[in-house]
Design an enzyme around this catalytic site. Structure first.
Site, mmCIF file in Angstrom:
data_model
loop_
_atom_site.group_PDB
_atom_site.id
_atom_site.type_symbol
_atom_site.label_atom_id
_atom_site.label_comp_id
_atom_site.label_asym_id
_atom_site.label_seq_id
_atom_site.Cartn_x
_atom_site.Cartn_y
_atom_site.Cartn_z
ATOM 1 N N ARG A 119 0.854 -1.192 0.000
ATOM 2 C CA ARG A 119 0.000 0.000 0.000
ATOM 3 C C ARG A 119 0.885 1.235 0.000
ATOM 4 O O ARG A 119 1.026 1.917 0.996
ATOM 5 C CB ARG A 119 -0.959 -0.085 1.170
ATOM 6 C CG ARG A 119 -1.999 -1.153 0.872
ATOM 7 C CD ARG A 119 -2.862 -1.412 2.031
ATOM 8 N NE ARG A 119 -4.243 -1.091 1.735
ATOM 9 C CZ ARG A 119 -5.224 -1.291 2.582
ATOM 10 N NH1 ARG A 119 -4.995 -1.759 3.768
ATOM 11 N NH2 ARG A 119 -6.448 -0.988 2.254
ATOM 12 N N GLN A 124 -1.608 2.975 -5.515
ATOM 13 C CA GLN A 124 -2.975 3.244 -5.054
ATOM 14 C C GLN A 124 -4.028 2.738 -6.031
ATOM 15 O O GLN A 124 -5.063 2.232 -5.619
ATOM 16 C CB GLN A 124 -3.152 4.740 -4.816
ATOM 17 C CG GLN A 124 -2.925 5.075 -3.352
ATOM 18 C CD GLN A 124 -3.068 6.548 -3.050
ATOM 19 O OE1 GLN A 124 -3.538 7.328 -3.869
ATOM 20 N NE2 GLN A 124 -2.654 6.928 -1.870
ATOM 21 N N ASP A 127 -4.835 -0.915 -5.426
ATOM 22 C CA ASP A 127 -5.131 -1.288 -4.040
ATOM 23 C C ASP A 127 -6.488 -1.992 -3.955
ATOM 24 O O ASP A 127 -7.517 -1.392 -3.678
ATOM 25 C CB ASP A 127 -5.095 -0.033 -3.171
ATOM 26 C CG ASP A 127 -5.335 -0.329 -1.705
ATOM 27 O OD1 ASP A 127 -5.610 -1.503 -1.367
ATOM 28 O OD2 ASP A 127 -5.263 0.613 -0.907
ATOM 29 N N SER A 130 -8.501 -1.950 -0.475
ATOM 30 C CA SER A 130 -9.317 -0.762 -0.240
ATOM 31 C C SER A 130 -10.584 -0.809 -1.093
ATOM 32 O O SER A 130 -11.675 -0.489 -0.624
ATOM 33 C CB SER A 130 -8.535 0.513 -0.579
ATOM 34 O OG SER A 130 -7.553 0.733 0.399
ATOM 35 N N TYR A 226 -1.349 1.139 9.290
ATOM 36 C CA TYR A 226 -2.250 0.138 9.876
ATOM 37 C C TYR A 226 -2.181 0.172 11.398
ATOM 38 O O TYR A 226 -1.241 0.730 11.985
ATOM 39 C CB TYR A 226 -1.838 -1.270 9.451
ATOM 40 C CG TYR A 226 -2.155 -1.599 8.019
ATOM 41 C CD1 TYR A 226 -3.455 -1.864 7.614
ATOM 42 C CD2 TYR A 226 -1.152 -1.670 7.067
ATOM 43 C CE1 TYR A 226 -3.746 -2.188 6.306
ATOM 44 C CE2 TYR A 226 -1.427 -1.986 5.746
ATOM 45 C CZ TYR A 226 -2.730 -2.248 5.378
ATOM 46 O OH TYR A 226 -3.010 -2.563 4.084
#
Ligand code: NAD
Length: 375
Positions: A119, A124, A127, A130, A226
């Protein structure tokens, strides 16, 4: 090079790894796109839509494909059909014991696990976690709203005033934030808690109230963004402090996860007992063991009058948009691997190396290898 897109065979899986709108970009990159007949039907993408965009529709695609785009991990019989040395990109569930990793290595498949995409900013658009969490957070609220014996919004009618539902969301990462936005749009009063203090602003910007608990959380976030795992003593305190919020809620949606660990148990049986009958818990951590002690993964159960929903694979229940998002991430990753229409692996690049699980007959991902070797 032939890109093959099979129909997903796993029970209940309605997504497809490619959507028609993304076919032209693959063709422009010099690839031949081959889609198995019916692959997109369950997601709302008929064969003709793929064909209109330049894909070939075939009865079987695995044996001829140089690159295979998948959603679910390939099954044993699927792997047997793969061409030796082919590339496969999809969810591989590389840490589950039944993973087909050894078989993939045995067939000299170069296998990339979408769940292991790092990540980082330049990834992005790849990803997938997500993307799928967005779907799950949205759908969790709708499931709760559909089953709650109450309205979500405040209503002032000639037949009286209806007070809004109270929704408490535990874990305000990607899924939690989407759940907050969705519950707000339906008119509920929304509260949320996360151990990472940084998310307070995001919760508030969506109209949610961030719940303050007197817990020491300065150190709760890892460099990766995270959550870090906490001690059992911390979780015990967190449970005690959340009890009144949970008891007051009509709907609790839990999304609390710590990468690489079993989900923390944040709602005990005693806490469920404290909730009003007719209330609902949607446990989005069900597949990782559950945030509620009474969750049964894949089941809806009623305990002490509370409906506890432990959904598996929620993304597949919104198959059109989940496929669109999934396909976007997987094809962006494929484009990253391409040079002049061919797969060109730069194994010094984290984005290539990170998700690579098997290559040239070996299991090359150290963490996956260690997990397979056991404790
Ligand atoms: P996740 O699914 O691993 O966890 C969900 C949420 O649970 C997280 O917000 C976590 O803090 C929370 N949580 C863990 N333990 C908890 C507890 N005991 N009580 C309450 N909440 C708890 O995470 P995610 O949603 O995939 O992502 C989390 C964060 O990662 C994002 O908000 C973002 O900051 C970061 N991220 C970065 C990128 C990137 O490209 N750089 C991409 C996605 C996410």
């Amino acid at each position: 090079m032939i890109v093959g897109v099979p129909r997903e065979k796993t029970a209940g899986e309605r997504r497809v790894a490619l959507v028609p709108d993304l076919v032209p970009k693959l063709k422009q990159a010099g690839l031949d796109v081959c889609v198995e007949a019916g692959a997109g039907t369950a997601a709302g993408f008929a064969d003709a839509l793929f064909a209109d965009k330049g894909a070939r529709i075939e009865q079987a695609v695995l044996a001829a494909a140089d690159v295979i785009l998948k959603v679910q991990p390939p099954t044993g019989p699927e792997i047997e059909q793969f061409k030796e040395g082919a590339v496969v990109i999809g969810f591989l569930q590389p840490y589950t014991p039944e993973a087909a990793i050894t078989k993939l290595a045995g067939r000299k498949i170069t296998a990339f696990a979408m769940e292991l995409i790092p990540r980082i900013s330049r990834a992005q658009s790849m990803d997938v976690l997500s993307a799928m969490s967005t779907v799950a957070g949205y759908k969790a609220v709708l499931m709760a709203a559909a089953q709650l014996p109450k309205f979500f919004p405040l209503l002032m009618t000639a037949a009286g005033t209806v007070t809004p539902a109270r929704v408490f969301i535990i874990g305000a990462g990607v899924a939690g934030l989407q759940a907050i936005g969705t519950a707000k749009r339906l008119g509920a009063v929304v509260e949320a808690y996360d151990t990472r203090p940084a998310v307070r602003e995001q919760v508030e910007s969506l109209g949610g109230k961030f719940v303050e608990l007197a817990l020491e959380t300065k150190d709760a976030e890892a460099k990766t963004g995270y959550a870090k795992a906490q001690s059992e003593e911390f979780y015990q305190k967190q449970r005690e402090m959340m009890l009144t919020r949970i008891a007051a809620a009509d709907v609790v949606i839990t999304t609390a996860l710590v990468p690489g660990k079993k989900a923390p148990v944040l709602i005990t049986e005693e806490m469920v007992r404290a909730m009003r009958p007719g209330s609902i818990i949607v446990d989005l951590a069900a597949e990782q063991g559950g945030n509620c002690a009474l969750t049964e993964p894949g089941q809806d159960v009623v305990r002490h009058g509370v409906l506890i929903i432990g959904p598996n694979n929620l993304a597949s229940t919104v198959p059109f948009h989940a496929s669109q998002m999934y396909a976007r991430t997987v094809t962006n990753y494929l484009h990253h691997l391409l040079k002049d229409g061919r797969i060109n692996l730069d194994l010094t690049d984290d984005l290539t190396r990170g998700p690579l699980v098997t290559h040239q007959g070996e299991i090359v991902h150290e963490v996956v290898k260690a997990a397979m070797a056991g404790p």
